[in-house]
Write an enzyme that holds these catalytic residues in place. Structure first.
Site, PDB file in Angstrom:
ATOM      1  N   LYS A  23      89.270 105.469  86.327  1.00 19.17           N
ATOM      2  CA  LYS A  23      90.453 105.826  85.018  1.00 19.17           C
ATOM      3  C   LYS A  23      91.641 105.876  85.473  1.00 19.17           C
ATOM      4  O   LYS A  23      92.671 105.229  84.894  1.00 19.17           O
ATOM      5  CB  LYS A  23      89.490 107.141  84.799  1.00 19.17           C
ATOM      6  CG  LYS A  23      90.075 107.645  83.355  1.00 19.17           C
ATOM      7  CD  LYS A  23      89.325 108.993  83.098  1.00 19.17           C
ATOM      8  CE  LYS A  23      88.064 108.991  82.878  1.00 19.17           C
ATOM      9  NZ  LYS A  23      87.327 110.239  82.842  1.00 19.17           N
ATOM     10  N   ARG A  48      90.768 115.334  84.135  1.00 22.41           N
ATOM     11  CA  ARG A  48      89.670 114.252  84.141  1.00 22.41           C
ATOM     12  C   ARG A  48      89.016 113.799  85.463  1.00 22.41           C
ATOM     13  O   ARG A  48      89.914 113.293  86.064  1.00 22.41           O
ATOM     14  CB  ARG A  48      90.072 113.144  83.243  1.00 22.41           C
ATOM     15  CG  ARG A  48      90.877 113.725  81.874  1.00 22.41           C
ATOM     16  CD  ARG A  48      91.791 112.552  81.480  1.00 22.41           C
ATOM     17  NE  ARG A  48      90.821 111.568  80.704  1.00 22.41           N
ATOM     18  CZ  ARG A  48      91.037 110.472  80.081  1.00 22.41           C
ATOM     19  NH1 ARG A  48      92.311 110.045  80.252  1.00 22.41           N
ATOM     20  NH2 ARG A  48      90.157 109.633  79.600  1.00 22.41           N
ATOM     21  N   GLY A  98      80.548 109.929  81.177  1.00 16.72           N
ATOM     22  CA  GLY A  98      80.133 111.166  80.695  1.00 16.72           C
ATOM     23  C   GLY A  98      79.155 112.010  82.185  1.00 16.72           C
ATOM     24  O   GLY A  98      78.683 112.965  81.764  1.00 16.72           O
ATOM     25  N   MET A 137      80.507 113.059  84.880  1.00 18.08           N
ATOM     26  CA  MET A 137      81.281 114.034  85.495  1.00 18.08           C
ATOM     27  C   MET A 137      82.169 115.027  84.468  1.00 18.08           C
ATOM     28  O   MET A 137      81.987 114.492  83.286  1.00 18.08           O
ATOM     29  CB  MET A 137      82.017 113.630  86.657  1.00 18.08           C
ATOM     30  CG  MET A 137      81.211 113.348  87.707  1.00 18.08           C
ATOM     31  SD  MET A 137      82.001 112.607  89.228  1.00 18.08           S
ATOM     32  CE  MET A 137      82.955 111.171  88.334  1.00 18.08           C
ATOM     33  N   ARG A 175      88.323 100.562  80.206  1.00 20.79           N
ATOM     34  CA  ARG A 175      87.657 100.034  81.363  1.00 20.79           C
ATOM     35  C   ARG A 175      86.769  98.673  80.803  1.00 20.79           C
ATOM     36  O   ARG A 175      86.747  98.383  79.851  1.00 20.79           O
ATOM     37  CB  ARG A 175      86.730 100.946  81.868  1.00 20.79           C
ATOM     38  CG  ARG A 175      85.762 101.376  80.674  1.00 20.79           C
ATOM     39  CD  ARG A 175      84.968 102.936  81.274  1.00 20.79           C
ATOM     40  NE  ARG A 175      84.410 103.289  80.097  1.00 20.79           N
ATOM     41  CZ  ARG A 175      84.083 104.641  79.875  1.00 20.79           C
ATOM     42  NH1 ARG A 175      84.380 105.283  80.746  1.00 20.79           N
ATOM     43  NH2 ARG A 175      83.465 105.009  78.738  1.00 20.79           N
ATOM     44  N   HIS A 187      76.052 109.179  73.474  1.00 20.26           N
ATOM     45  CA  HIS A 187      75.495 108.917  74.993  1.00 20.26           C
ATOM     46  C   HIS A 187      74.264 108.161  74.929  1.00 20.26           C
ATOM     47  O   HIS A 187      74.390 107.253  75.820  1.00 20.26           O
ATOM     48  CB  HIS A 187      75.283 110.557  75.315  1.00 20.26           C
ATOM     49  CG  HIS A 187      74.650 110.269  76.736  1.00 20.26           C
ATOM     50  ND1 HIS A 187      73.318 110.439  76.975  1.00 20.26           N
ATOM     51  CD2 HIS A 187      75.429 110.434  78.036  1.00 20.26           C
ATOM     52  CE1 HIS A 187      73.245 110.471  78.058  1.00 20.26           C
ATOM     53  NE2 HIS A 187      74.301 110.354  78.843  1.00 20.26           N
ATOM     54  N   SER A 225      56.048  78.643 104.284  1.00 17.15           N
ATOM     55  CA  SER A 225      56.479  79.608 102.915  1.00 17.15           C
ATOM     56  C   SER A 225      56.277  80.999 103.469  1.00 17.15           C
ATOM     57  O   SER A 225      55.333  81.480 103.956  1.00 17.15           O
ATOM     58  CB  SER A 225      55.358  79.280 101.903  1.00 17.15           C
ATOM     59  OG  SER A 225      55.782  80.049 100.950  1.00 17.15           O
ATOM     60  N   CYS A 264      57.707  83.039  98.951  1.00 14.80           N
ATOM     61  CA  CYS A 264      56.768  83.287  97.909  1.00 14.80           C
ATOM     62  C   CYS A 264      56.386  84.819  97.632  1.00 14.80           C
ATOM     63  O   CYS A 264      55.636  85.083  96.698  1.00 14.80           O
ATOM     64  CB  CYS A 264      55.569  82.535  97.753  1.00 14.80           C
ATOM     65  SG  CYS A 264      54.322  82.968  99.217  1.00 14.80           S
ATOM     66  N   TYR A 324      63.746  76.906  98.794  1.00 14.26           N
ATOM     67  CA  TYR A 324      63.385  77.504  97.573  1.00 14.26           C
ATOM     68  C   TYR A 324      62.988  78.646  97.649  1.00 14.26           C
ATOM     69  O   TYR A 324      62.377  79.306  98.606  1.00 14.26           O
ATOM     70  CB  TYR A 324      62.418  76.576  96.823  1.00 14.26           C
ATOM     71  CG  TYR A 324      61.220  76.594  97.404  1.00 14.26           C
ATOM     72  CD1 TYR A 324      60.131  77.648  96.933  1.00 14.26           C
ATOM     73  CD2 TYR A 324      60.667  75.881  98.315  1.00 14.26           C
ATOM     74  CE1 TYR A 324      58.949  77.761  97.456  1.00 14.26           C
ATOM     75  CE2 TYR A 324      59.338  75.855  99.044  1.00 14.26           C
ATOM     76  CZ  TYR A 324      58.662  76.763  98.521  1.00 14.26           C
ATOM     77  OH  TYR A 324      56.998  76.736  99.163  1.00 14.26           O
TER      78      TYR A 324
HETATM   79  P1  ADP Z   1      84.717 110.665  80.296  1.00 13.18           P
HETATM   80  O1  ADP Z   1      84.918 110.059  81.716  1.00 13.18           O
HETATM   81  O2  ADP Z   1      83.506 111.320  80.304  1.00 13.18           O
HETATM   82  O3  ADP Z   1      84.886 109.348  79.566  1.00 13.18           O
HETATM   83  P2  ADP Z   1      87.415 111.356  79.908  1.00 13.18           P
HETATM   84  O4  ADP Z   1      87.983 111.934  81.113  1.00 13.18           O
HETATM   85  O5  ADP Z   1      87.874 110.113  79.486  1.00 13.18           O
HETATM   86  O6  ADP Z   1      85.747 111.666  80.153  1.00 13.18           O
HETATM   87  O7  ADP Z   1      87.488 112.389  78.669  1.00 13.18           O
HETATM   88  C1  ADP Z   1      86.486 112.606  77.738  1.00 13.18           C
HETATM   89  C2  ADP Z   1      87.729 112.605  76.388  1.00 13.18           C
HETATM   90  O8  ADP Z   1      88.782 113.723  76.499  1.00 13.18           O
HETATM   91  C3  ADP Z   1      88.364 111.226  76.167  1.00 13.18           C
HETATM   92  O9  ADP Z   1      87.692 110.346  75.629  1.00 13.18           O
HETATM   93  C4  ADP Z   1      89.390 111.822  75.109  1.00 13.18           C
HETATM   94  O10 ADP Z   1      89.037 111.844  74.049  1.00 13.18           O
HETATM   95  C5  ADP Z   1      89.746 113.207  75.664  1.00 13.18           C
HETATM   96  N1  ADP Z   1      90.661 113.222  76.285  1.00 13.18           N
HETATM   97  C6  ADP Z   1      90.943 113.334  77.856  1.00 13.18           C
HETATM   98  N2  ADP Z   1      92.262 113.244  78.281  1.00 13.18           N
HETATM   99  C7  ADP Z   1      92.892 113.531  77.204  1.00 13.18           C
HETATM  100  C8  ADP Z   1      94.509 113.785  76.926  1.00 13.18           C
HETATM  101  N3  ADP Z   1      95.341 113.803  77.767  1.00 13.18           N
HETATM  102  N4  ADP Z   1      94.871 114.119  75.652  1.00 13.18           N
HETATM  103  C9  ADP Z   1      93.828 114.049  74.560  1.00 13.18           C
HETATM  104  N5  ADP Z   1      92.438 113.790  74.810  1.00 13.18           N
HETATM  105  C10 ADP Z   1      91.980 113.395  75.984  1.00 13.18           C
HETATM  106 MG    MG Z   2      86.340 108.373  78.761  1.00 10.17          MG
END
Ligand code: ADP
Ligand code: MG
Ligand code: MG
Length: 909
Positions: free
Chosen positions: A29, A100, A109, A111, A373, A491, A799, A866, A886
């Site tokens: 990220k 984050r 989702g 962490m 990503r 999810h 084999s 095999c 093979y």
């Molecule tokens: P995950 O790794 O679970 O996707 P994120 O760190 O991407 O978690 O955060 C989840 C959500 O939180 C993001 O999809 C976004 O919508 C919101 N978010 C994260 N950082 C910000 C920010 N700086 N401003 C607004 N929304 C945020």
């Molecule tokens: Mg995210």
């Protein structure tokens, strides 16, 4: 002079220190946030605390880690303050932050993330005044207290039937106000929520919610570090082979707000379709929402593009008028923002040259990108995207081949519903086609129960209101997943696509009652254990079981396979015992049979009878009589195989398993056998007892059988030679190879070879014609590998039977290892289950040595494998490096092995 380690990397308009290439240090990220800044894409400023800091945290604890990073974090916050023109902790006009997590490999989702950090009772007033929007400020505050209470202060649901304690309070307030949606709560309600949340926290943990923004920030950073070791992160790592040592980075970033009213929104999007691979920008968003609202399935999300919106409406059976009024696309609602978003998605896909999964927020008419990503996708999408990007000139052939994870081809090889059976079935509900495939199974409502049922060999469909990361294990064993709530990016949908599992999400008509363990659709109630079927490609839910049918190679899949064949060096054969299996494997591109287990031919129907007669016989004479009855059966089977595989090699292994496998061990079975054979029960019992061995895997089996009872080998050799001549007479090009199993010394091989050659001479004399047949051996005892040079002087091919070789080299009984191996692997004794993926450092060494010894004495010796490992991509790569000619695997793994072999050749340069 010592240089200080840098732990914090800035990103933003004015200055960006990281880049996409720094994933190991900054996590996926953080690295990509930095890269987006470099590309001139609008991203809220922030900084990334490196994964090295997480490692310090894990190894040396909180205080040591915080001391190391403190100064740099202060500088980072100052940088964000300058960029945003607001001060962190200034109650009159507060800078709010998101904290984050972000590991090297994306763990969606898994962490924890905290939004709106920096709010307290004073700052919320300042925020309200500054924004001129009191409701927004309190909405942000209640979200913050909720997330912080959950992630940092540990307020989780108590049991699996229990709900999130904060959501319980929200539901209560909604009920007293008589409203359904979060957006319908007014400022007073939100204030009430904050007060109740705080009271709940105090009551549960005896501490007050922290008011000091800095205390909040440090708490959040520590919580992210700790989240690397929470249960769901651990499970995810286990399922995806992510090492624990990697750690997570922490991203601290200025907040932007999607919940500032109707000109604000938040969403997620994919540059191509993650389910089918279609080159179509698509995504979902919610107006006046924040963070995970889209994914959490709280409200019905709207589609980003008009095309997508219309498709969605059709599936959801929403009319065009209603769609336009209630669920307009972003393209219709905010055309200018949509244009900017299109620009960003094109820039990002072209830059990363792969399908991107994007997160964005719109704050009062301004677009901010929050994440990009490489998107998770189904096997089908992997193939299509790789082949289309190749055609579009974005990537080259090698890259296209490397873009597809061989194991994921499984998704495309999975059965689909038999069209006839489907016609007769009734659709009971419709949801979104979240992850393609066909699934049929019994309904269960809890993930742990899905696991238990699956362990008992039952096919289950996991039905949930919505799934959460706690459900991972249950999802991974279910045949399919059905959720009542949630969109295409929920999810359940994302995870199911990642697993290649059939999933229908957001089937609104389905009402799940976890306490009663039922789901109801209209009047109809379905209980735990009832059968339903899902079509993940159309979103349909059916009552009952539906017959499925096999998939085939065509289109992009076929093209990918053809490409793989151009790059691979090794051949891919199949393990097949019947003409039908051979046919399937040939259609999947197998270029021969690497293992035909002759004994499997004896189990079917009537055939077991003469086999048992042979086993019961008192002397050689009796055995020969019984074998004479087996001869025509075997001959016909072999002829069928030769004809099906005309032009391709067919390797036939002589009888291998211990004889007791052919007799019944229970009283009832023995009685029946006695009746059928017209002999007294006692005789059967005695013979069965005689055949009993303490360790049958190391007992009278393999070539030992043929050495003790040469007449068995004689019959099998005769069946092979006669069948070869018969098939040739009918126009087949026969390339037969006879394989002697379980050899430990060259004398065993020589003894069996002598019997086989004598039979050949006899048959050829009787028929007045002859045919070339190769004579080789399995290398599956460690001793055979050790003396492979002496065996190689006599045998024309090797084999590797890597199942037995693994069993005997490691001293793990394949039949008993299941009891301890999973725990053993978990404890780190071995990196993985050596029966699944070959133990390269140990068993692999024997393979390499035997190849070298064999080639030293017979340069053109043919070597293959095999065992089960022939279909495991990591093992296939190893066998390529070891120089094998093979691999042979089960028919359904043939395409996987072909691709893995091509990837191995590419990696080899
Ligand atoms: P995950 O790794 O679970 O996707 P994120 O760190 O991407 O978690 O955060 C989840 C959500 O939180 C993001 O999809 C976004 O919508 C919101 N978010 C994260 N950082 C910000 C920010 N700086 N401003 C607004 N929304 C945020
Ligand atoms: Mg995210
Ligand atoms: Mg074996």
């Amino acid at each position: 002079m010592s240089t200080k380690t840098k732990y914090v990397y800035l990103f933003g308009g004015a200055r960006t220190e990281g880049a996409a290439s720094m994933k190991n240090l900054l996590g996926g990220k953080g690295a990509n946030l930095a890269e987006m800044c470099r590309l001139g894409i609008t991203v809220p400023s922030g900084f990334t605390i490196s994964t090295e800091a997480c490692t310090v945290f894990t190894e040396r604890g909180r205080d040591a880690a915080l001391k190391l990073i403190e100064g740099e974090v202060l500088e980072g916050v100052a940088f964000v303050e300058q960029e945003m023109g607001k001060k962190f902790g200034n109650a009159a006009d507060p800078l709010l932050l998101s904290v984050r997590s972000g590991a090297r490999a994306s763990m969606p989702g898994m962490m924890d993330t905290i939004l709106n950090l920096g709010l307290n009772d004073e700052a919320v007033v300042g925020l309200a005044a500054k924004a001129g929007n009191e409701r927004f400020a309190w909405d942000s505050y209640r979200r913050f207290v909720q997330m912080y209470g959950d992630v940092v202060m540990g307020l989780k649901p108590v049991s699996k039937e229990d709900h999130d304690p904060f959501e319980v309070i929200i539901d209560m307030i909604k009920e007293t106000r008589g409203v359904k949606l979060d957006t319908e709560l007014d400022t007073a309600d939100l204030k009430e929520l904050v007060a109740r949340f705080k009271a709940l926290i105090r009551a549960r943990i005896g501490r007050d919610f922290p008011t000091d923004p800095w205390e909040q920030l440090w708490g959040a950073v520590v919580a992210v570090f700790e989240s690397w070791n929470n249960d769901r992160a651990r499970v995810y790592r286990e399922l995806n082979d992510i090492p624990e040592a990697w750690g997570t980075a922490v991203n601290v970033q200025a907040m932007v707000f999607g919940n500032l009213g109707d000109s604000s929104a938040t969403g997620v999007a994919f540059t191509r379709d993650a389910g089918t691979g279609e080159d179509l920008f698509n995504g979902e968003f919610l107006v006046n929402a924040q963070g995970e609202d889209v994914v959490a399935g709280i409200r019905t999300p709207q589609q980003v593009s008009l095309v997508g919106s219309r498709r969605w409406a059709e599936l959801a059976q929403v009319g065009e008028d209603e769609r336009r009024a209630k669920y307009p696309s972003l393209e219709e609602l905010m055309p200018e923002i949509y244009r900017q978003l299109l620009h960003a998605e094109t820039t990002l896909e072209n830059h990363f040259k792969d399908m991107q999964d994007l997160e964005f927020t719109i704050q009062e008419g301004r677009l901010w990108m929050l994440q990009t990503r490489n998107g998770k996708r189904t096997g089908a999408a992997m193939v299509r995207i790789a082949m289309e990007m190749l055609q579009q000139g974005m990537i080259d052939e090698k890259t296209a081949l490397q873009r597809v994870a061989p194991d994921r081809l499984n998704d495309l090889l999975h059965p689909i519903f038999d069209p006839k059976a489907l016609k007769a079935s009734k659709v009971i509900a419709r949801g979104l086609p979240a992850s393609p495939g066909a699934a049929t199974g019994q309904v269960v409502f809890f993930a742990d129960e899905a696991e238990e049922w699956a362990k008992q060999g039952k096919a289950v469909i996991l039905v949930r209101q919505e799934t959460s990361p706690e459900d991972l294990r249950g999802m991974s064993v279910a045949k399919g997943i059905l959720t009542a709530r949630g969109g295409m990016t929920s999810h359940a949908a994302v995870v199911a696509r990642g697993m290649g599992k059939c999933c229908v999400s957001g089937a609104g008509a389905v009402h799940v009652d976890p306490k009663a363990r039922t789901m109801s659709i209209g009047e109809q109630v379905y209980a735990e254990g009832d059968w339903i079927s899902l079509n993940g490609s159309t979103g349909e839910v059916f009552a009952g079981r539906i017959q499925t049918k096999d998939a085939e190679l065509s289109g992009d899949f076929g093209a990918l396979m053809a490409l793989a064949d151009r790059y691979k060096r090794m051949e891919v054969r199949t393990n097949a015992d019947t003409p039908e299996e051979a046919r399937v494997a040939r259609a999947f591109g197998a270029t021969g049979i690497g293992l035909c287990r002759t004994e499997h031919m004896f189990f079917e129907g009537e055939r077991i009878v003469p086999m048992r007669e042979m086993i019961l016989a008192d002397d050689e004479d009796g055995r020969r009589k019984a074998l004479a009855k087996l001869l025509p059966i075997q001959r016909a089977d072999f002829e069928g195989l030769f004809r099906e595989m005309s032009g391709l090699p067919v390797t036939i292994r002589l009888l291998d398993p211990p004889l007791h496998e052919f007799v019944p061990h229970d009283e009832a079975g023995q009685r029946e056998m006695a009746k059928e054979m017209k002999v007294p029960l006692t005789k059967i019992r005695m013979r069965v007892d005689e055949l009993q061995e303490f360790n049958p895997m190391l007992g009278l089996r393999g070539c030992r059988l043929g050495i003790v009872h040469p007449e068995i080998t004689e019959m099998q050799a005769r069946a092979i030679f006669e069948a070869a001549l018969d098939a040739r007479a009918k126009g087949a090009v026969v390339k037969a190879e006879i394989m002697v199993p379980l050899v430990g010394t060259v004398r065993e091989f020589n003894a069996q070879a002598k019997v086989i050659r004598a039979v050949a001479a006899q048959v050829f004399a009787e028929r007045g014609q002859s045919i070339e047949v190769m004579l080789g051996t399995m290398i599956e005892t460690p001793r055979a590998a050790l003396v492979a040079d002496s065996i190689g002087r006599q045998a024309e091919f090797f084999s590797f039977g890597t199942n037995d070789l693994t069993q005997m080299t490691m001293g793990f009984s394949r039949d008993d290892a299941g009891r301890f191996l999973p725990d053993y692997v978990k404890a780190g004794m071995y990196e993985h289950d050596p029966f699944r993926s070959i133990d390269q450092k140990g068993v692999g060494l024997l393979v390499e040595m035997a190849v070298n010894k064999g080639r030293a004495v017979r340069p053109d010796i043919e070597v293959g494998v095999c065992g089960e490992h022939g279909g495991d991509p990591a093992s296939v790569a190893f066998f390529h490096r070891a120089g094998l000619d093979y691999v042979s695997c089960s028919p359904f793994r043939v395409p996987i092995a072909r691709l893995a072999a091509a990837q191995a050749a590419i990696a080899d340069g």
